[in-house]
Scaffold this motif. Structure first.
Motif, PDB file in Angstrom:
ATOM      1  N   TYR A  91       0.884  -1.169   0.000  1.00 49.78           N
ATOM      2  CA  TYR A  91       0.000   0.000   0.000  1.00 49.78           C
ATOM      3  C   TYR A  91       0.916   1.213   0.000  1.00 49.78           C
ATOM      4  CZ  TYR A  91      -3.782  -3.150   1.299  1.00 49.78           C
ATOM      5  OH  TYR A  91      -4.698  -4.166   1.321  1.00 49.78           O
TER       6      TYR A  91
ATOM      7  N   LEU B 205       4.300   1.112   1.868  1.00 49.27           N
ATOM      8  CA  LEU B 205       4.256   0.063   2.888  1.00 49.27           C
ATOM      9  C   LEU B 205       4.141  -1.317   2.242  1.00 49.27           C
ATOM     10  CD1 LEU B 205       3.934  -0.668   5.977  1.00 49.27           C
ATOM     11  CD2 LEU B 205       1.469  -0.569   5.545  1.00 49.27           C
TER      12      LEU B 205
ATOM     13  N   VAL C  72       3.297  -4.850   2.472  1.00 49.07           N
ATOM     14  CA  VAL C  72       2.497  -5.638   3.408  1.00 49.07           C
ATOM     15  C   VAL C  72       2.745  -7.136   3.211  1.00 49.07           C
ATOM     16  CG1 VAL C  72       0.167  -6.164   4.181  1.00 49.07           C
ATOM     17  CG2 VAL C  72       0.747  -3.843   3.520  1.00 49.07           C
TER      18      VAL C  72
ATOM     19  N   SER D 298       0.942 -11.878  14.379  1.00 45.91           N
ATOM     20  CA  SER D 298       0.495 -10.730  15.166  1.00 45.91           C
ATOM     21  C   SER D 298      -0.267  -9.750  14.283  1.00 45.91           C
ATOM     22  CB  SER D 298       1.686 -10.052  15.842  1.00 45.91           C
ATOM     23  OG  SER D 298       2.683  -9.803  14.885  1.00 45.91           O
ATOM     24  N   SER D 299      -0.913  -8.807  14.925  1.00 47.82           N
ATOM     25  CA  SER D 299      -1.725  -7.834  14.204  1.00 47.82           C
ATOM     26  C   SER D 299      -0.862  -7.027  13.244  1.00 47.82           C
ATOM     27  CB  SER D 299      -2.397  -6.908  15.225  1.00 47.82           C
ATOM     28  OG  SER D 299      -3.219  -6.005  14.555  1.00 47.82           O
ATOM     29  N   GLY D 300      -1.328  -6.889  12.024  1.00 51.64           N
ATOM     30  CA  GLY D 300      -0.590  -6.109  11.036  1.00 51.64           C
ATOM     31  C   GLY D 300       0.424  -6.920  10.256  1.00 51.64           C
ATOM     32  N   SER D 301       0.483  -8.225  10.511  1.00 51.70           N
ATOM     33  CA  SER D 301       1.494  -9.039   9.819  1.00 51.70           C
ATOM     34  C   SER D 301       1.089  -9.345   8.373  1.00 51.70           C
ATOM     35  CB  SER D 301       1.733 -10.338  10.594  1.00 51.70           C
ATOM     36  OG  SER D 301       0.514 -11.028  10.777  1.00 51.70           O
ATOM     37  N   GLY D 302      -0.175  -9.061   8.007  1.00 45.71           N
ATOM     38  CA  GLY D 302      -0.590  -9.235   6.618  1.00 45.71           C
ATOM     39  C   GLY D 302      -1.515 -10.423   6.384  1.00 45.71           C
ATOM     40  N   LYS D 303      -2.033 -11.008   7.459  1.00 45.49           N
ATOM     41  CA  LYS D 303      -2.876 -12.202   7.328  1.00 45.49           C
ATOM     42  C   LYS D 303      -4.125 -11.927   6.488  1.00 45.49           C
ATOM     43  CE  LYS D 303      -3.507 -12.474  11.771  1.00 45.49           C
ATOM     44  NZ  LYS D 303      -2.819 -11.244  12.207  1.00 45.49           N
ATOM     45  N   SER D 304      -4.848 -10.875   6.869  1.00 45.47           N
ATOM     46  CA  SER D 304      -6.075 -10.565   6.128  1.00 45.47           C
ATOM     47  C   SER D 304      -5.756 -10.201   4.693  1.00 45.47           C
ATOM     48  CB  SER D 304      -6.815  -9.382   6.775  1.00 45.47           C
ATOM     49  OG  SER D 304      -7.234  -9.725   8.058  1.00 45.47           O
ATOM     50  N   THR D 305      -4.739  -9.411   4.515  1.00 48.40           N
ATOM     51  CA  THR D 305      -4.384  -8.985   3.163  1.00 48.40           C
ATOM     52  C   THR D 305      -4.091 -10.202   2.288  1.00 48.40           C
ATOM     53  OG1 THR D 305      -3.436  -6.988   4.111  1.00 48.40           O
ATOM     54  CG2 THR D 305      -2.856  -7.487   1.831  1.00 48.40           C
TER      55      THR D 305
ATOM     56  N   GLU E 238     -10.662 -14.515  10.573  1.00 49.76           N
ATOM     57  CA  GLU E 238     -10.987 -14.344  11.991  1.00 49.76           C
ATOM     58  C   GLU E 238     -12.488 -14.436  12.252  1.00 49.76           C
ATOM     59  OE1 GLU E 238      -9.003 -11.400  14.208  1.00 49.76           O
ATOM     60  OE2 GLU E 238      -7.349 -11.207  12.793  1.00 49.76           O
TER      61      GLU E 238
ATOM     62  N   HIS F  25      -7.132 -16.247  15.593  1.00 48.25           N
ATOM     63  CA  HIS F  25      -6.390 -16.011  16.829  1.00 48.25           C
ATOM     64  C   HIS F  25      -6.704 -17.094  17.857  1.00 48.25           C
ATOM     65  CE1 HIS F  25      -4.430 -12.292  15.872  1.00 48.25           C
ATOM     66  NE2 HIS F  25      -5.558 -11.724  15.489  1.00 48.25           N
TER      67      HIS F  25
END
Ligand SMILES: Nc1ncnc2c1ncn2[C@@H]1O[C@H](COP(=O)(O)OP(=O)(O)OP(=O)(O)O)[C@@H](O)[C@H]1O
Ligand SMILES: [Mg+2]
Lengths: 259, 229
Positions: free
Chosen positions: A18, A21, A23, A42-49, A180, A212
């Motif tokens: 992005y 950044l 990702v 962890s949060s922000g590691s790119g899982k959802s992306t 999630e 999680h």
């Protein structure tokens, strides 16, 4: 026959930024039929992306995708990045991938039954009567047959998520994608949703799941993938990733999650 | 109070009331259809359409309806005869009537307001609901038709009811281009009978009744999808 031999999903070297950044920095994943792959990190590691790149809700900058027997065609756009070249192919592939979102995303202006038959009737052009029959069977399976004429606003979070699972199942997806699925739920409602997902795993459905819920991931997964800052830091059977991780970061993450 | 004029003037009153209702229904239905295009153009990614729709809404919301009506009646009306083929067409008798221009002005004006409201409610539909539609394989046009627009319209329903009532109350303006709507009828009765209040009271009662009816209709529409409050 032809499909049995090949993996349901082969994704190679996915990159996504992005702006400046980065990702995703080259993630690959292969899922055979019946695999349940959990993605943790962890949060922000790119899982959802990453999960959203698989059904092209996010367009990856780079990567190769073999999904449900098809290679996704790309072409380089004017901005120098690659884009899927055939929107119809993307739509076709998406209808073979059932996605379950963290926030359910049921359509509030339709009843639960209407939500579930929407895609079969309007996308896959299944005959309405057949679609209803199938939808009712699926709703019964997730314990919502009685609620089929209700509107989503009148259901609890757990019921909404089970309805959204039925909606995803009703197109007979080759692969289910979960982002999630229990993170937005009150703790006492998590169990009923996990129970449904577990039953799908036991049926041998192919699933990719960002979660999680470590204990659950350990129980149902055939493989676990730990992401860190857009890269695969550790991947393997749950016994290895949870029991004897080689990466220090993965060890730390799991130790932090287990108390 | 003297209401004895109602009987002799019943035809004038009835025709006036009918005209008022007709102008309301036509301008609301056609205006809403145009508004859908205006709203989609404004949230879409075609820059030309976006600017065009935005300008349209700004102009029609930014000028008095009376001026729009006169511009259309006197301005557009005087150019129509020069449009080739129009004069001989079946539409021509219609286009010489004040009623036609009144309907056009009311429709265009209503479309501008609704287009703006609908633009807002389109943007108010949670993105996740649209993603869920894409995720099951809908193409963008189907997402719009099946999910995005129906949701946006429902979000806007309470506002639309108010807008339709405002539109009803804007209709008497058509009397200024010689259309004999309900207000026009009252005006004529006042002149003929020299009664000051009674015709106005009757007309006011009619507008209130119609407002009540509009409220009821929208209440039904809102209740079609039960919401938890
Ligand atoms: N549309 C976007 N525009 C800009 N940055 C984004 C966008 N979507 C995600 N990001 C950024 O990309 C990174 C990865 O996001 P992602 O949602 O994939 O993380 P995640 O691993 O799913 O985290 P979480 O566990 O919190 O859900 C984050 O730093 C996030 O801020
Ligand atoms: Mg996430």
């Amino acid at each position: 026959m032809r499909l049995e031999a090949r993996p349901a999903l082969v994704v190679k070297d996915v990159h996504k930024s992005y702006g400046t950044l980065k990702v995703l920095k080259g993630i690959s994943l292969e899922a055979a039929k019946g695999d349940v792959v959990s993605i943790i990190g962890s949060s922000g590691s790119g899982k959802s992306t990453f999960l959203r790149c698989i059904n092209f809700l996010e367009i990856p900058d780079q990567g190769s995708f073999h999904i449900n027997g098809e290679d996704v065609e790309f072409r380089t756009g004017r901005d120098g990045k690659s884009h899927p070249s055939n929107p119809r192919q993307i739509e076709r592939l998406r209808s073979g991938l059932g996605m379950v979102f963290q926030s359910f995303n049921l359509w509030p202006h339709m009843t639960i039954l209407q939500n579930v038959i929407e895609a079969p009737v309007h996308v896959l052009k299944v005959e309405r009567k057949a679609a209803i029959e199938k939808a009712e069977a699926l709703l019964a399976k997730v314990g919502l047959y009685e609620k089929r004429e209700s509107y989503p606003a009148f259901l609890s979070g757990g019921q909404q998520q089970r309805a959204s699972i039925a909606r995803a199942l009703c197109v007979d997806p080759a692969v289910m994608l979960f982002d999630e699925p229990t993170s937005a739920l009150d703790p006492e409602l998590v169990g009923e949703v996990l129970k449904v997902i577990r039953s799908l795993a036991e049926e041998g459905r192919t699933m990719i799941m960002v979660t999680h819920e470590m204990k659950f991931a350990r129980d149902v997964s055939t493989r676990v993938m730990f992401l860190h800052q857009g890269q695969v830091e550790e991947v393997g059977p749950p016994s290895q990733v949870f029991g004897a991780p080689t990466s220090a970061r993965c060890k730390e993450f799991i130790a932090a999650g287990s108390h | 109070m003297d209401f004895s004029w109602i009987i002799p003037y019943r035809e004038l009153l009835l025709n006036g009331a009918l005209l008022t209702c007709m102008l309301l229904v036509i301008s609301v239905v056609l205006g809403f259809a145009i508004a859908i295009f205006l709203a989609i153009a404004q949230v879409g990614n075609n820059p030309v359409l976006r600017v065009a729709a935005k300008s349209y809404c700004t102009f029609f919301r930014g000028t008095p309806l009376l001026i729009q009506l006169w511009l259309i009646y006197y301005g557009l009306g005087s150019y129509l005869p020069y449009i080739p083929g129009l004069k001989g067409s079946f539409l021509w008798p219609l286009m010489r009537e004040g009623l036609f221009f009144a309907a056009v002005a009311l429709t265009l004006n209503f479309a501008a307001y609704q287009g703006e409201i609908l633009r807002g409610t389109l943007l108010a539909v949670p993105k996740g609901e649209l993603e869920a539609a894409l995720a099951v394989g809908m193409r963008p046009s189907m997402v719009l038709r099946r999910i995005w627009l129906p949701r946006a319209i429902r979000i806007g329903l309470p506002t639309f009811a108010g807008e339709v009532i405002l539109q009803l109350k804007a209709t008497p303006i058509v009397f200024s281009v010689t259309v004999m709507d309900l207000y026009g009828a009252a005006y004529k009765i006042r002149q003929d009978t020299l009664l000051v209040y009674e015709p106005l009271i009757l007309v006011a009662a009619f507008y209130v009744a119609l407002t009540f009816l509009i409220t009821q209709v929208f209440q039904r529409l809102e209740n079609a999808v039960p919401a938890r409050r």
